[in-house]
Design a protein around this motif. Structure first.
Motif, PDB file in Angstrom:
ATOM      1  N   GLU A  80       0.970  -0.040   0.055  1.00  0.00           N
ATOM      2  CA  GLU A  80       2.170   0.361   0.767  1.00  0.00           C
ATOM      3  C   GLU A  80       3.426   0.202  -0.081  1.00  0.00           C
ATOM      4  OE1 GLU A  80       2.111  -1.784   4.401  1.00  0.00           O
ATOM      5  OE2 GLU A  80       0.435  -0.609   5.233  1.00  0.00           O
ATOM      6  N   GLN A  81       3.311  -0.389  -1.253  1.00  0.00           N
ATOM      7  CA  GLN A  81       4.439  -0.471  -2.179  1.00  0.00           C
ATOM      8  C   GLN A  81       4.485   0.718  -3.150  1.00  0.00           C
ATOM      9  OE1 GLN A  81       6.816  -2.810  -1.930  1.00  0.00           O
ATOM     10  NE2 GLN A  81       5.672  -3.399  -0.095  1.00  0.00           N
ATOM     11  N   ILE A  82       3.410   1.456  -3.184  1.00  0.00           N
ATOM     12  CA  ILE A  82       3.362   2.609  -4.108  1.00  0.00           C
ATOM     13  C   ILE A  82       4.168   3.763  -3.516  1.00  0.00           C
ATOM     14  CG2 ILE A  82       1.849   4.300  -5.204  1.00  0.00           C
ATOM     15  CD1 ILE A  82      -0.353   2.167  -5.137  1.00  0.00           C
ATOM     16  N   PRO A  83       5.080   4.401  -4.291  1.00  0.00           N
ATOM     17  CA  PRO A  83       5.888   5.531  -3.774  1.00  0.00           C
ATOM     18  C   PRO A  83       5.069   6.794  -3.684  1.00  0.00           C
ATOM     19  CG  PRO A  83       6.435   5.171  -6.072  1.00  0.00           C
ATOM     20  CD  PRO A  83       5.459   4.074  -5.696  1.00  0.00           C
ATOM     21  N   ALA A  84       3.947   6.744  -3.010  1.00  0.00           N
ATOM     22  CA  ALA A  84       3.079   7.910  -2.843  1.00  0.00           C
ATOM     23  C   ALA A  84       2.256   7.695  -1.584  1.00  0.00           C
ATOM     24  CB  ALA A  84       2.173   8.085  -4.054  1.00  0.00           C
ATOM     25  N   VAL A  85       1.657   8.749  -1.065  1.00  0.00           N
ATOM     26  CA  VAL A  85       0.821   8.683   0.125  1.00  0.00           C
ATOM     27  C   VAL A  85      -0.614   8.416  -0.299  1.00  0.00           C
ATOM     28  CG1 VAL A  85      -0.121   9.994   2.065  1.00  0.00           C
ATOM     29  CG2 VAL A  85       2.307  10.167   1.501  1.00  0.00           C
ATOM     30  N   ILE A  86      -1.213   7.344   0.255  1.00  0.00           N
ATOM     31  CA  ILE A  86      -2.607   7.019  -0.002  1.00  0.00           C
ATOM     32  C   ILE A  86      -3.369   7.363   1.274  1.00  0.00           C
ATOM     33  CG2 ILE A  86      -4.240   5.264  -0.757  1.00  0.00           C
ATOM     34  CD1 ILE A  86      -1.962   5.860  -2.730  1.00  0.00           C
ATOM     35  N   PHE A  87      -4.491   8.017   1.127  1.00  0.00           N
ATOM     36  CA  PHE A  87      -5.219   8.415   2.322  1.00  0.00           C
ATOM     37  C   PHE A  87      -6.724   8.279   2.106  1.00  0.00           C
ATOM     38  CE2 PHE A  87      -4.706  12.170  -0.258  1.00  0.00           C
ATOM     39  CZ  PHE A  87      -5.956  12.756  -0.260  1.00  0.00           C
ATOM     40  N   MET A  88      -7.451   8.181   3.266  1.00  0.00           N
ATOM     41  CA  MET A  88      -8.915   8.178   3.239  1.00  0.00           C
ATOM     42  C   MET A  88      -9.378   8.939   4.473  1.00  0.00           C
ATOM     43  SD  MET A  88     -11.556   4.973   3.458  1.00  0.00           S
ATOM     44  CE  MET A  88     -11.549   4.578   1.726  1.00  0.00           C
ATOM     45  N   VAL A  89     -10.364   9.839   4.256  1.00  0.00           N
ATOM     46  CA  VAL A  89     -10.873  10.676   5.342  1.00  0.00           C
ATOM     47  C   VAL A  89     -12.394  10.568   5.356  1.00  0.00           C
ATOM     48  CG1 VAL A  89     -11.016  12.991   6.301  1.00  0.00           C
ATOM     49  CG2 VAL A  89      -8.929  12.258   5.114  1.00  0.00           C
ATOM     50  N   GLY A  93     -19.984  13.227  10.763  1.00  0.00           N
ATOM     51  CA  GLY A  93     -19.643  13.436  12.170  1.00  0.00           C
ATOM     52  C   GLY A  93     -18.322  14.160  12.324  1.00  0.00           C
ATOM     53  N   GLY A  94     -17.909  14.914  11.298  1.00  0.00           N
ATOM     54  CA  GLY A  94     -16.627  15.616  11.366  1.00  0.00           C
ATOM     55  C   GLY A  94     -15.551  14.826  10.650  1.00  0.00           C
ATOM     56  N   ALA A  95     -14.554  15.510  10.144  1.00  0.00           N
ATOM     57  CA  ALA A  95     -13.489  14.863   9.384  1.00  0.00           C
ATOM     58  C   ALA A  95     -12.618  14.039  10.313  1.00  0.00           C
ATOM     59  CB  ALA A  95     -12.645  15.910   8.678  1.00  0.00           C
ATOM     60  N   SER A  96     -12.301  12.816   9.919  1.00  0.00           N
ATOM     61  CA  SER A  96     -11.408  11.949  10.693  1.00  0.00           C
ATOM     62  C   SER A  96     -10.626  11.065   9.744  1.00  0.00           C
ATOM     63  CB  SER A  96     -12.207  11.103  11.683  1.00  0.00           C
ATOM     64  OG  SER A  96     -13.124  10.279  10.987  1.00  0.00           O
ATOM     65  N   GLU A  97      -9.349  10.891  10.016  1.00  0.00           N
ATOM     66  CA  GLU A  97      -8.520  10.053   9.163  1.00  0.00           C
ATOM     67  C   GLU A  97      -8.958   8.588   9.314  1.00  0.00           C
ATOM     68  OE1 GLU A  97      -6.349  10.793   7.047  1.00  0.00           O
ATOM     69  OE2 GLU A  97      -5.610  12.808   7.475  1.00  0.00           O
ATOM     70  N   ALA A  98      -9.252   7.960   8.225  1.00  0.00           N
ATOM     71  CA  ALA A  98      -9.598   6.553   8.229  1.00  0.00           C
ATOM     72  C   ALA A  98      -8.392   5.701   7.885  1.00  0.00           C
ATOM     73  CB  ALA A  98     -10.720   6.279   7.254  1.00  0.00           C
ATOM     74  N   TYR A  99      -7.551   6.230   6.960  1.00  0.00           N
ATOM     75  CA  TYR A  99      -6.381   5.462   6.548  1.00  0.00           C
ATOM     76  C   TYR A  99      -5.370   6.428   5.955  1.00  0.00           C
ATOM     77  CZ  TYR A  99      -3.251   2.376   4.025  1.00  0.00           C
ATOM     78  OH  TYR A  99      -2.132   1.749   3.564  1.00  0.00           O
ATOM     79  N   VAL A 100      -4.055   6.150   6.208  1.00  0.00           N
ATOM     80  CA  VAL A 100      -2.971   6.846   5.543  1.00  0.00           C
ATOM     81  C   VAL A 100      -1.829   5.843   5.385  1.00  0.00           C
ATOM     82  CG1 VAL A 100      -1.950   7.720   7.690  1.00  0.00           C
ATOM     83  CG2 VAL A 100      -1.453   8.884   5.548  1.00  0.00           C
ATOM     84  N   SER A 101      -1.223   5.797   4.261  1.00  0.00           N
ATOM     85  CA  SER A 101      -0.177   4.817   3.970  1.00  0.00           C
ATOM     86  C   SER A 101       1.108   5.172   4.702  1.00  0.00           C
ATOM     87  CB  SER A 101       0.062   4.725   2.459  1.00  0.00           C
ATOM     88  OG  SER A 101       0.541   5.952   1.964  1.00  0.00           O
ATOM     89  N   PRO A 102       1.989   4.171   4.942  1.00  0.00           N
ATOM     90  CA  PRO A 102       3.209   4.408   5.728  1.00  0.00           C
ATOM     91  C   PRO A 102       4.184   5.368   5.051  1.00  0.00           C
ATOM     92  CG  PRO A 102       3.193   2.192   4.817  1.00  0.00           C
ATOM     93  CD  PRO A 102       1.810   2.743   4.576  1.00  0.00           C
ATOM     94  N   TRP A 179     -19.678  11.067   2.289  1.00  0.00           N
ATOM     95  CA  TRP A 179     -19.295   9.959   3.168  1.00  0.00           C
ATOM     96  C   TRP A 179     -17.806  10.041   3.512  1.00  0.00           C
ATOM     97  CZ3 TRP A 179     -20.169   4.076   1.796  1.00  0.00           C
ATOM     98  CH2 TRP A 179     -19.921   3.317   2.958  1.00  0.00           C
ATOM     99  N   PHE A 180     -16.953   9.915   2.463  1.00  0.00           N
ATOM    100  CA  PHE A 180     -15.520  10.027   2.709  1.00  0.00           C
ATOM    101  C   PHE A 180     -14.816  10.513   1.436  1.00  0.00           C
ATOM    102  CE2 PHE A 180     -16.305   5.641   1.415  1.00  0.00           C
ATOM    103  CZ  PHE A 180     -15.373   5.447   0.399  1.00  0.00           C
ATOM    104  N   ILE A 181     -13.584  10.960   1.653  1.00  0.00           N
ATOM    105  CA  ILE A 181     -12.691  11.371   0.543  1.00  0.00           C
ATOM    106  C   ILE A 181     -11.504  10.435   0.534  1.00  0.00           C
ATOM    107  CG2 ILE A 181     -11.103  13.136  -0.284  1.00  0.00           C
ATOM    108  CD1 ILE A 181     -12.930  15.236   0.822  1.00  0.00           C
TER     109      ILE A 181
END
Length: 592
Positions: A80-89, A93-102, A179-181
């Motif tokens: 969350e300190q990195i000036p970029a968006v971090i994400f995991m999908v 069972g279909g695409a679902s957001e697992a994590y996205v940074s603030p 599994w995930f991206i």
């Protein structure tokens, strides 16, 4: 991911866009994410999921697991300190957001919860023009496992486009199933806008350069067109050549002067126009060009296509290429043949005038002594005790003396021969001339061959005819080697110029060295002599004038071939002489 930005977010946080250095650090960020994902995988087995298929470790309170919270917390703070968006999908069972940074809210205006609660939000916020390309790139990653690297536009909450640079990687289960991206993305809108500004500025510069270049080209073409028109319309021959002497341009005046059309001469050596004995001159011109030296008003000779030699005045200037280096030369040539002839005639006229004045002075001074000598010969001939041989010699001396007196009076202008022509026996007259030169011929042991036909008589002025043949015989003696021969022929003949009209043809030949071809055109010009310091150059000129005064003509045939060299002067005299020629009258006038 279409996230609506807070209007003041970009200015307050300073993290709404990635710099070039951040893009270069994308691989480092991706490595951090992979470490985080590995941790998540270890602590959250595939069966431990929430109601929406998300690993419970990411959707539940970390305190439920005594081991995970410390690790997850550390990585979460780091991400969350990195000036970029971090994400995991997650993909099973279909695409679902697992994590996205603030940072998602700062970048697009949507909160973390809004992204995580709507799995289709990301796809729906991709710019319509980029959506199909993005879908193809994701499909390739899912099918091949190739890392995803893509730049596309995402519509923020207020629907303004954000340029998003995304790098992601596919993670598979042990069974090989997707599994995930997980990945990282940066806002590169400012970079794109800067690139666009630079592109427009570059395009404007290119357009301005193109326009300036086109103006310069048009100006050069206009200048070249003017120069080409000047060159083509010039009365002077203008040609150019390279440093090897190969002709590269040729104007209309050059074609008229040298008789070669452009297609005949372009690409040929300039030596084609230069007489063989002047090839060294052309080589010197090329050396001067290579040394960047200009040649002005060089008077020389050149050859036309027909082989005629012409007098030209040339100026040769170096031609420089774009780099300033001499690449050839431009020659301007002017035909000065007529100017040379006029100058030569003027010089001859000046010489004739001076000679005439000098001759008149001399003639005036010797006129009285000539009269005295004439009287003395007359008295000597009347001596009764004079031997016959001596009387004959005195008679011959008296005849030659009368010829000298006649010439002196003509030179002075006091006397014009107004007497009517008399009957002249050419055979007898030639015999008298040979008698005069008997001693000179004896000194060279010359053999004299005479062949006279019958009826070699005509009406004329004997003094002038005698002067003609005296000059021709004297020249034959001078040209003959010791022990040589002189041949005199006289026969009735038709005029060789007109083919009709009868007269007497007399030829005087010798077997000397002959007259070279180069000097034959000048042999009858005044003051032109091949005897160096022994001749005045007037004998043949005067003889030709006297012959023409009698309605006749004088010509030369000669050979310089070894074993058969020699010269023959042929004289045709009409049976009845015509009026005196204007040239002869002019000669007498100038002499006076």
């Amino acid at each position: 991911m279409a996230v609506t930005k807070n209007p003041g977010a970009r200015e307050t946080t300073g993290q709404s866009a990635c710099s070039r250095g951040q893009l270069q650090g994308a691989d480092k960020i991706a490595a951090i994410i992979r470490k985080l994902a590995a941790t998540i995988v270890r602590v959250a087995p595939s069966g431990n999921r929430g109601s929406n298929g998300t690993p419970s470790a990411l959707r539940t309170n970390p305190a439920q697991d005594p081991e995970l919270p410390g690790i997850e917390a550390r990585y979460r703070v780091l991400l969350e300190q990195i000036p970029a968006v971090i994400f995991m999908v997650f993909l099973d069972g279909g695409a679902s957001e697992a994590y996205v940074s603030p940072q998602i809210e700062q970048m697009f205006g949507f909160t973390q919860e809004e992204w995580l609660d709507d799995p289709m939000r990301w796809y729906s916020r991709i710019h319509p023009e980029d959506r199909s390309r993005w879908s193809a790139e994701v499909a390739e990653t899912l099918s091949t496992g190739k890392p995803l690297k893509s730049v596309y536009r995402v519509l923020a909450r207020d629907d303004h486009a954000v340029w998003f640079h995304c790098e992601a990687k596919l993670v598979r289960k042990e069974t090989g199933e997707p599994w995930f991206i997980h990945g990282v993305g940066c806002d590169i809108t400012e970079l794109k806008e800067t690139e666009e500004v630079l592109r427009r500025e570059s395009a404007e510069r290119d357009r301005n350069r193109t326009q300036e270049l086109q103006r310069q080209i048009a100006k050069v073409e206009q200048t070249e067109s003017r120069l080409a028109a000047i060159v083509e319309s010039s009365e002077d021959a203008i040609l150019s050549k390279n440093l090897d002497g190969v002709i590269t341009s040729w104007n209309a005046a050059a074609a008229r002067l040298f008789e070669y059309q452009p297609e005949e001469i372009l690409g040929k050596s300039v030596l084609l126009l230069v007489p063989p004995e002047l090839h060294h001159e052309e080589n010197s011109i090329l050396d001067n060009l290579r040394a960047n030296r200009r040649i002005t008003h060089l008077e020389t000779q050149r050859l036309t296509k027909s082989g005629e030699r012409i007098e030209v005045a040339m100026t040769v200037s170096p031609i420089r290429g774009a780099a300033g280096r001499v690449i050839g030369g431009s020659t301007i040539a002017r035909d000065i043949t007529e100017l040379k002839r006029t100058d030569q005639k003027l010089r001859v006229s000046e010489k004739l005038a001076a000679t005439g004045r000098l001759a008149a002075t001399i003639s005036h001074e010797i006129n009285n002594p000539l009269e005295a000598v004439t009287n003395l010969i007359f008295l000597a001939k009347n001596e009764s005790s004079l031997p016959p041989k001596t009387w004959r010699l005195l008679q011959e001396a008296d005849r030659e003396l009368q010829r000298v007196v006649h010439i002196a009076r003509q030179t002075l202008g006091f006397y014009r021969d107004t007497s009517v022509p008399v009957k002249v026996d050419i055979a007898e007259l030639l015999g008298d001339v040979l008698e005069i030169y008997r001693g000179k011929m004896a000194n060279k042991n010359l053999n004299v061959i005479t062949r006279y036909g019958p009826s070699c008589e005509l009406l004329g002025l004997p003094g002038e005819i005698r002067q003609v043949f005296s000059n021709l015989v004297a020249n034959a003696i001078d040209a003959s080697p010791k022990g040589g021969a002189i041949v005199l022929k006289a026969t009735r003949s038709r005029d060789w110029k007109t083919g009709h009209g009868w007269g007497i043809r007399v030829s005087v030949g010798d077997r000397g060295g002959g007259v070279p071809q180069s000097i034959r055109p000048h042999i009858f010009e005044p003051f032109y002599s091949t005897k160096q310091n022994r001749g005045t150059g007037l004998g043949l000129w005067v003889s030709k004038s006297l012959v023409e005064n009698h309605g006749g003509s004088l010509r030369l045939r000669s050979s310089v071939a070894p074993g058969r060299s020699g010269a023959v002067f042929s004289v045709f005299l009409a049976r009845e002489p015509s009026d005196r020629a204007p040239a002869q009258e002019q000669m007498k006038s100038e002499a006076a």
